[in-house]
Design an enzyme around this catalytic site. Structure first.
Site, PDB file in Angstrom:
ATOM      1  N   CYS A 127      18.909  57.765  33.783  1.00  0.00           N
ATOM      2  CA  CYS A 127      18.855  56.366  33.339  1.00  0.00           C
ATOM      3  C   CYS A 127      17.604  55.650  33.839  1.00  0.00           C
ATOM      4  CB  CYS A 127      20.136  55.618  33.729  1.00  0.00           C
ATOM      5  SG  CYS A 127      20.512  55.564  35.490  1.00  0.00           S
ATOM      6  N   HIS A 193      23.864  52.609  37.488  1.00  0.00           N
ATOM      7  CA  HIS A 193      23.487  52.881  36.108  1.00  0.00           C
ATOM      8  C   HIS A 193      22.795  51.654  35.523  1.00  0.00           C
ATOM      9  CE1 HIS A 193      23.471  54.923  32.309  1.00  0.00           C
ATOM     10  NE2 HIS A 193      24.204  54.001  31.713  1.00  0.00           N
ATOM     11  N   HIS A 205      20.718  53.714  26.660  1.00  0.00           N
ATOM     12  CA  HIS A 205      20.943  54.193  28.029  1.00  0.00           C
ATOM     13  C   HIS A 205      21.009  55.710  28.057  1.00  0.00           C
ATOM     14  CE1 HIS A 205      25.584  54.924  28.181  1.00  0.00           C
ATOM     15  NE2 HIS A 205      25.138  55.132  26.964  1.00  0.00           N
TER      16      HIS A 205
END
Length: 236
Positions: A127, A193, A205
Site C-alpha cells: 500500500c 493501511h 489501494h
C-alpha cells in the site's frame, strides 16, 4: 556498458556461482564503478537480498545508477516478474548476468503501468509503495520509503503510518477530495493501511495479499478509517 565494467561484474558472478551475485554500479565523478555486495538471502541459489550496509556504503562512494544481480544456470536470460517489481520499486535501471552463459541484459522501471492489477509483494509492492508512486507520478511529490519486508503492524510495536505521516508533509482534512490519502486500521492495533481517494466514492489501494485495485469506499473501509490527509503541496 563498457567491457571493463562488464568484466568486473563477470568476475564477481563467477566467484559467487552457483549462488546469485549482487552489487551496484555507482557514478563517481566521470567514472562508473561496480561495487559487489553481500547476498543475505535465505536461498541464495535462487534469489538475492542485498545487504543494507553494503548498499549504504556504496551510496557514500557515488550515485547508485544500476542494481546488478546474476541468474545462475538459466536456459534463457529473462527478468522474472519479481525482478521487474523490485526494479519498479527501486526507481533505477537493473542489470542481470547469466552464468555460465555470460549473457547480460538491462531493464528499466515501468513508468506507465496501470496502478491496478499489481501483485502484492510485501516491502516492494504494497500500500505505501502505491501511495509513493501515485504522488510521484501524478503530482511530482517524492515521499520517503517506509515499506519493509515484514508484517510490522501485527504486534503493535511499530507504527509506521501514525509516526510518519506528518513528517511526510500530510495535513489532516475534514472534507475529502480526489488525491487525498485515506489512512485505515485493518485487523491491526495500529494504522496499517492507506488508499488514495479518486472521487465518486472510489478509492485506489493495495490490500494485503491481493492485487492492487480501484474499489468502492464502502462501509467496511469507512468504519476502519483513522484519518483522511492531504499533502501540503496539494492544499488550495
Amino acid at each position: 556498458m563498457r567491457e571493463k565494467l562488464l568484466n568486473t561484474i563477470r568476475k564477481h558472478v563467477i566467484a559467487e556461482y552457483p549462488k546469485e551475485a549482487c552489487g551496484v554500479i555507482v557514478q563517481s565523478g566521470n567514472k562508473q564503478i561496480y561495487i559487489p555486495c553481500q547476498n543475505d538471502a535465505e536461498d541464495p541459489l535462487n534469489t538475492f537480498v542485498m545487504r543494507d550496509s553494503d548498499y549504504r556504503s556504496a551510496e557514500m562512494q557515488g550515485e547508485v545508477i544500476m542494481i546488478i544481480h546474476s541468474h545462475p544456470d538459466v536456459p534463457v536470460l529473462i527478468p522474472s516478474e519479481m525482478d521487474r517489481i523490485q526494479c519498479d520499486y527501486s526507481g533505477i535501471e537493473w542489470g542481470i548476468m547469466s552464468w555460465p552463459d555470460g549473457d547480460f541484459c538491462t531493464f528499466s522501471p515501468r513508468a506507465d503501468r496501470d496502478y491496478a492489477g499489481r501483485p502484492w509483494v510485501l516491502g516492494h509492492a504494497d500500500c505505501w509503495s502505491l501511495i509513493r508512486e501515485y504522488h510521484r507520478r501524478e503530482h511530482g511529490i517524492e515521499l520517503r520509503n517506509w515499506s519493509v519486508p515484514y508484517e510490522w503492524w501485527t504486534a503493535g510495536k511499530e507504527s509506521r503510518y501514525d509516526d510518519n505521516w506528518q513528517a511526510e508533509g500530510f495535513i489532516e482534512v475534514s472534507e475529502m477530495q480526489p488525491g487525498d490519502m485515506i489512512m485505515m486500521k485493518i485487523a491491526a492495533p495500529v494504522t496499517n493501511h492507506a488508499a488514495i481517494y479518486l472521487g465518486n466514492n472510489i478509492m485506489l489501494h493495495h490490500n494485503f495479499g491481493n492485487l492492487s485495485a480501484r474499489v468502492p469506499y464502502g462501509q467496511y473501509f469507512r468504519d476502519r478509517t483513522v484519518r483522511v490527509v492531504r499533502h501540503k503541496d496539494l492544499l488550495c
